[in-house]
Write an enzyme that holds these catalytic residues in place. Structure first.
Site, short mmCIF file in Angstrom:
data_model
loop_
_atom_site.label_atom_id
_atom_site.label_comp_id
_atom_site.label_asym_id
_atom_site.label_seq_id
_atom_site.Cartn_x
_atom_site.Cartn_y
_atom_site.Cartn_z
NE ARG A 32 34.58 155.10 56.90
CZ ARG A 32 33.26 155.42 56.94
NH1 ARG A 32 32.35 155.04 57.48
NH2 ARG A 32 32.72 155.87 55.90
CB ALA A 34 32.82 163.73 57.60
NE ARG A 75 41.23 159.65 56.76
CZ ARG A 75 39.78 159.14 56.30
NH1 ARG A 75 39.05 158.87 57.22
NH2 ARG A 75 39.95 159.06 55.07
CG ASP A 221 34.75 163.31 53.77
OD1 ASP A 221 33.92 162.45 53.08
OD2 ASP A 221 34.87 162.59 54.89
CG ASN A 231 31.10 161.66 49.78
OD1 ASN A 231 31.53 161.80 51.18
ND2 ASN A 231 30.75 161.01 49.29
O1 MRU Z 1 37.73 157.67 54.07
P1 MRU Z 1 36.48 157.64 54.84
O2 MRU Z 1 35.73 156.33 54.93
O3 MRU Z 1 36.34 158.38 56.31
O4 MRU Z 1 35.48 158.61 53.94
C1 MRU Z 1 34.08 158.72 54.28
C2 MRU Z 1 33.35 159.40 53.40
O5 MRU Z 1 33.73 159.84 52.40
C3 MRU Z 1 31.82 159.50 53.61
O6 MRU Z 1 30.98 159.52 52.67
C4 MRU Z 1 31.56 161.13 54.36
O7 MRU Z 1 32.56 160.95 55.45
C5 MRU Z 1 30.35 161.16 54.64
S1 MRU Z 1 30.04 160.27 56.42
C6 MRU Z 1 28.56 160.61 56.91
#
Ligand code: MRU
Length: 331
Positions: A32, A34, A75, A221, A231
């Site tokens: 997980r 982004a 996603r 994200d 985010n």
């Molecule tokens: O649901 P997730 O864990 O994939 O969400 C991740 C985030 O919201 C992070 O803050 C975002 O992807 C930035 S990652 C460098």
């Protein structure tokens, strides 16, 4: 890849040879963050190319298109996934025989992984000038090595600040319901020797009001051309609280996280399963049959953001102008 659902209790590496397994890993948060899902999507398509029995470029493209759809539908919010998949599809469309297309797809996925690390390091350096010696920096969710190929975006900025000789402390929010802050950020920063304290999400206001924190940096994200930032759920609350206390709120995101076409009403916020909220791990913490609202992301409006740190520089308000300048300069 590391199975992030097992952290911090077990450090387990998993290997996949089927793109369907990669799609499942993205969907279930084994991987997980982004940038990490962008590069994983690209490697998923590389596996799809290797799995394909196609004898013509047209058949291979059709197999890749099918895999692209399955990977893409995992996603909806982070724009990096579509970016990674589209980049591979563009390369696939350029080749004139099956073998050369497969080879160029694999090479491109590997380059994307290497580039991600270089980009994060550049972003870190650009962001480090915004932070001072003895700062205590709050971060939300996990935007670190685990959310990228390595080094991280928001945590990359914190790493680069420390590497530049400044002494910094970090406050990580727990980030309910999936606890990326306590399970991943606290683990990653402690593992790497940072001075990190963990707080429940509900202590953000307390920490700011009591001057335990003087800057915030989070990942993203999706960033729109207007500076609207999507985010992890709860980011908006952190930003609002930072505004209330006059604390600078920064976002660190590579240009691959920017969506220059969409408007806020076009962005789909992923809604996740109720058990993430009604349970902690396997333990039930809510009554049976309760209605649950479980959005995975929220939107922070541009007026709450002090700057957006990228590999091409730092965009400052007004963002419509500064973001478009960054893209112009990076052409
Ligand atoms: O649901 P997730 O864990 O994939 O969400 C991740 C985030 O919201 C992070 O803050 C975002 O992807 C930035 S990652 C460098």
């Amino acid at each position: 890849m590391i199975d992030q659902t097992k952290l911090p209790n077990e450090l387990v590496f998993v290997e996949y040879s089927d793109y369907n397994e990669v799609a499942r890993a993205i969907k279930t948060l084994i991987v997980r963050g982004a940038p990490a899902i962008g590069v994983s999507g690209a490697f998923g398509l590389a596996l799809a190319a290797l799995q394909s029995k196609a004898t013509t470029p047209e058949q291979l493209l059709s197999d890749l298109e099918q895999a692209r759809k399955i990977l893409f539908e995992t996603r909806p919010t982070a724009v990096n996934l579509a970016w990674g998949l589209d980049k591979i599809m563009q390369v696939a469309k350029q080749g004139d025989n099956v073998e050369s297309i497969k080879q160029s797809i694999i090479k491109t996925a590997q380059e994307m992984a290497e580039d991600d690390i270089k980009i994060n390091m550049r972003m870190g350096k650009n962001g480090s000038i915004l932070f001072d010696n003895n700062d205590t920096i709050m971060t939300h969710c996990n935007a670190g090595s685990l959310a990228t190929v390595a080094y991280g975006t928001a945590l990359g900025v914190i790493r680069a600040t420390k590497e530049s000789g400044k002494n910094v402390k970090v406050i990580a929010t727990e980030t309910r319901p999936v606890q990326q802050g306590s399970r991943l950020t606290a683990f990653e920063l402690k593992h790497d020797g940072f001075d990190v304290s963990l707080i429940p999400d509900t202590a953000v206001g307390y920490s700011m009001a009591n001057k335990l924190v003087n800057k915030v940096v989070v990942g993203a994200d999706r960033v729109l051309r207007t500076g609207h930032v999507y985010n992890k759920i709860g980011t908006y609350q952190v930003a609002l609280m930072a505004k209330q206390h006059g604390i600078p709120f920064y976002v660190a995101a590579p240009l691959s996280t920017f969506d220059m076409k969409s408007n806020p009403q076009d962005v789909i916020i992923e809604q996740r399963k109720a058990t993430e909220v009604t349970q902690i791990g396997d333990k039930k913490t809510a009554p049976d049959g309760i209605n649950v609202i479980n959005p995975a992301f929220d939107m922070t409006p541009p007026e709450l953001i002090s700057g957006i740190i990228t590999e091409a520089g730092v965009a400052k308000p007004p963002f419509v102008e500064s973001i478009s300048k960054l893209f112009e300069a990076n052409k």
